[in-house]
Design a protein around this motif. Structure first.
Motif, short mmCIF file in Angstrom:
data_model
loop_
_atom_site.label_atom_id
_atom_site.label_comp_id
_atom_site.label_asym_id
_atom_site.label_seq_id
_atom_site.Cartn_x
_atom_site.Cartn_y
_atom_site.Cartn_z
N ASP A 46 50.74 73.98 32.86
CA ASP A 46 51.99 73.72 33.71
C ASP A 46 51.77 73.85 35.01
OD1 ASP A 46 52.16 76.37 34.44
OD2 ASP A 46 53.61 77.04 32.94
N THR A 47 52.68 73.70 35.99
CA THR A 47 52.59 73.38 37.20
C THR A 47 52.84 74.77 38.21
OG1 THR A 47 54.65 72.81 37.48
CG2 THR A 47 53.17 70.98 37.30
N ARG A 48 52.77 75.70 37.53
CA ARG A 48 52.66 76.99 38.32
C ARG A 48 51.67 77.03 39.45
NH1 ARG A 48 56.17 80.51 34.81
NH2 ARG A 48 56.10 79.45 32.98
N LYS A 49 51.76 77.50 40.58
CA LYS A 49 51.00 77.25 41.80
C LYS A 49 49.79 78.02 41.46
CE LYS A 49 52.81 77.24 45.76
NZ LYS A 49 53.41 77.66 47.10
N GLU A 50 48.67 77.34 41.60
CA GLU A 50 47.13 77.90 41.48
C GLU A 50 46.89 78.23 40.07
OE1 GLU A 50 47.05 81.41 44.03
OE2 GLU A 50 47.47 80.31 45.87
N ILE A 51 47.45 78.89 39.22
CA ILE A 51 46.93 79.10 37.93
C ILE A 51 47.50 78.07 36.80
CG2 ILE A 51 46.81 81.55 38.53
CD1 ILE A 51 49.49 82.21 37.05
N GLY A 52 48.48 77.98 36.71
CA GLY A 52 48.98 76.98 35.57
C GLY A 52 49.01 77.80 34.30
N TYR A 53 50.03 77.68 33.65
CA TYR A 53 50.16 78.59 32.24
C TYR A 53 49.81 77.13 31.01
CZ TYR A 53 52.06 82.84 33.90
OH TYR A 53 52.26 83.92 34.55
N THR A 54 48.79 77.75 30.12
CA THR A 54 48.54 76.88 29.08
C THR A 54 49.67 77.27 27.91
OG1 THR A 54 47.50 78.80 27.83
CG2 THR A 54 46.24 77.12 29.24
N PRO A 55 50.04 76.48 27.09
CA PRO A 55 50.80 76.46 25.97
C PRO A 55 50.60 78.14 25.31
CG PRO A 55 50.28 74.11 25.71
CD PRO A 55 49.20 75.12 26.90
N CYS A 56 49.50 78.44 25.27
CA CYS A 56 48.97 79.87 24.26
C CYS A 56 49.72 80.68 25.32
CB CYS A 56 47.61 79.91 24.29
SG CYS A 56 47.09 81.52 23.46
N ILE A 57 49.48 80.85 26.51
CA ILE A 57 50.14 81.84 27.64
C ILE A 57 51.70 81.78 27.24
CG2 ILE A 57 50.24 82.44 29.82
CD1 ILE A 57 47.72 81.46 30.41
N ILE A 58 52.20 80.68 27.45
CA ILE A 58 53.48 80.45 27.36
C ILE A 58 54.31 81.20 25.93
CG2 ILE A 58 55.57 78.59 26.83
CD1 ILE A 58 54.67 78.77 29.88
N ALA A 59 53.37 80.98 24.86
CA ALA A 59 53.78 81.44 23.44
C ALA A 59 53.66 82.89 23.38
CB ALA A 59 52.87 80.85 22.46
N CYS A 60 52.85 83.52 24.52
CA CYS A 60 52.73 85.05 24.30
C CYS A 60 53.91 85.80 25.10
CB CYS A 60 51.53 85.54 25.01
SG CYS A 60 49.98 84.99 24.17
N TYR A 61 54.71 85.03 25.50
CA TYR A 61 55.98 85.65 26.23
C TYR A 61 56.96 86.13 25.08
CZ TYR A 61 54.75 84.90 31.07
OH TYR A 61 54.28 84.81 32.23
N GLY A 62 57.77 87.32 25.14
CA GLY A 62 58.54 87.66 24.17
C GLY A 62 57.91 87.99 22.68
N ASP A 63 58.47 87.62 21.70
CA ASP A 63 57.86 87.99 20.24
C ASP A 63 56.97 86.56 19.93
OD1 ASP A 63 57.25 89.01 17.98
OD2 ASP A 63 59.17 88.41 16.95
N GLY A 64 55.83 86.62 20.63
CA GLY A 64 55.16 85.13 20.57
C GLY A 64 53.97 85.39 19.70
N ASP A 65 53.77 86.26 18.78
CA ASP A 65 52.34 86.22 18.30
C ASP A 65 51.88 85.35 17.36
OD1 ASP A 65 54.60 87.21 16.55
OD2 ASP A 65 52.97 88.67 15.52
N LYS A 66 52.86 84.89 16.48
CA LYS A 66 52.97 83.73 15.63
C LYS A 66 52.65 82.46 16.39
CE LYS A 66 55.25 85.70 11.47
NZ LYS A 66 56.01 85.49 10.62
N ARG A 67 53.35 82.21 17.44
CA ARG A 67 53.29 81.01 18.25
C ARG A 67 51.74 80.87 18.90
NH1 ARG A 67 58.37 82.80 20.06
NH2 ARG A 67 57.60 83.35 22.27
#
Length: 223
Positions: free
Chosen positions: A198-219
């Motif tokens: 995504d467009t977060r400055k410098e790092i950028g999150y992948t879908p896997c990082i996004i999925a880890c937020y909250g209860d994201g183990d299955k995602r």
């Protein structure tokens, strides 16, 4: 047919397999961890009649020997409705052939969808991925939506200017909204990029990082 739940494994496993065979309404995710080779023939037979499952947990590669895994995998691959559901299986020996069949089935299926205006297709894809609507996501991609497009906001609206917030791909939207079957369809069937940022400055999150937020183990496992 009620998809009854029993908390004793010796009872639960055969009952759950019966529920799969009955194509029980509302039964879309099945936990068969603890199943052994003795359960494999009944499970393979049950899967022939099922059209609803989107997730089958078997406990990884320790559940079945190779012959049993092949029997279950072959049954799923021969069941187009299950493959079309983008079913997920946690045994790589089964998952690989099912993914190959998913790609082949999508190559055939996508020709059946009418072409859409580019903006209409993107709007449909974004909304479908935010809401978890696999059928509309397929219609959007089949109609010409670009699965690599990276301009959706977190509600799935395309055309968002990065100056006013983070923007995402369709895979990000499916991951952040807990729709693993959509992630599988996009990445496996439609060959979208699972590692897009995504467009977060410098790092950028992948879908896997996004999925880890909250209860994201299955995602996260799905991605």
């Amino acid at each position: 047919a009620n998809a009854i739940i029993v908390d004793e494994k010796r009872i639960a496993l055969p009952v759950t397999i019966k529920c799969v065979a009955a194509n029980a309404d509302g039964l879309t995710r099945v936990d068969l961890r603890g199943a052994t080779d003795a359960h494999a023939p009944a499970l393979a037979a049950a899967l022939k009649a099922n059209t609803r499952l989107v997730r089958l947990d078997l406990g990884g590669q320790n559940a079945f020997d190779d012959a049993s895994a092949k029997a279950v995998g072959d049954t799923i691959c021969a069941n187009d409705p299950l493959v079309g559901n983008a079913i997920g299986v946690d045994d790589a020996r089964i998952r690989g052939p099912v993914a190959a069949r998913m790609r082949a089935l999508w190559d055939e299926e996508k020709r059946s969808y009418p072409a859409l205006d580019e903006d209409e297709a993107l709007a449909m894809l974004g909304e479908a991925c935010a809401k978890g609507d696999l059928a509309r996501a397929k219609a959007a991609v089949g109609g010409g939506a670009n699965v690599h497009y990276g301009g959706f906001n977190d509600k799935g609206v395309p055309g968002t200017d990065p100056k006013y917030g983070y923007v995402y791909t369709a895979v990000h939207l499916a991951a952040m909204n807990d729709h693993p079957e959509l992630v599988r369809f996009l990445v496996v069937g439609a060959e979208a990029d699972a590692d897009a940022r995504d467009t977060r400055k410098e790092i950028g999150y992948t879908p896997c990082i996004i999925a880890c937020y909250g209860d994201g183990d299955k995602r996260a496992r799905t991605v």
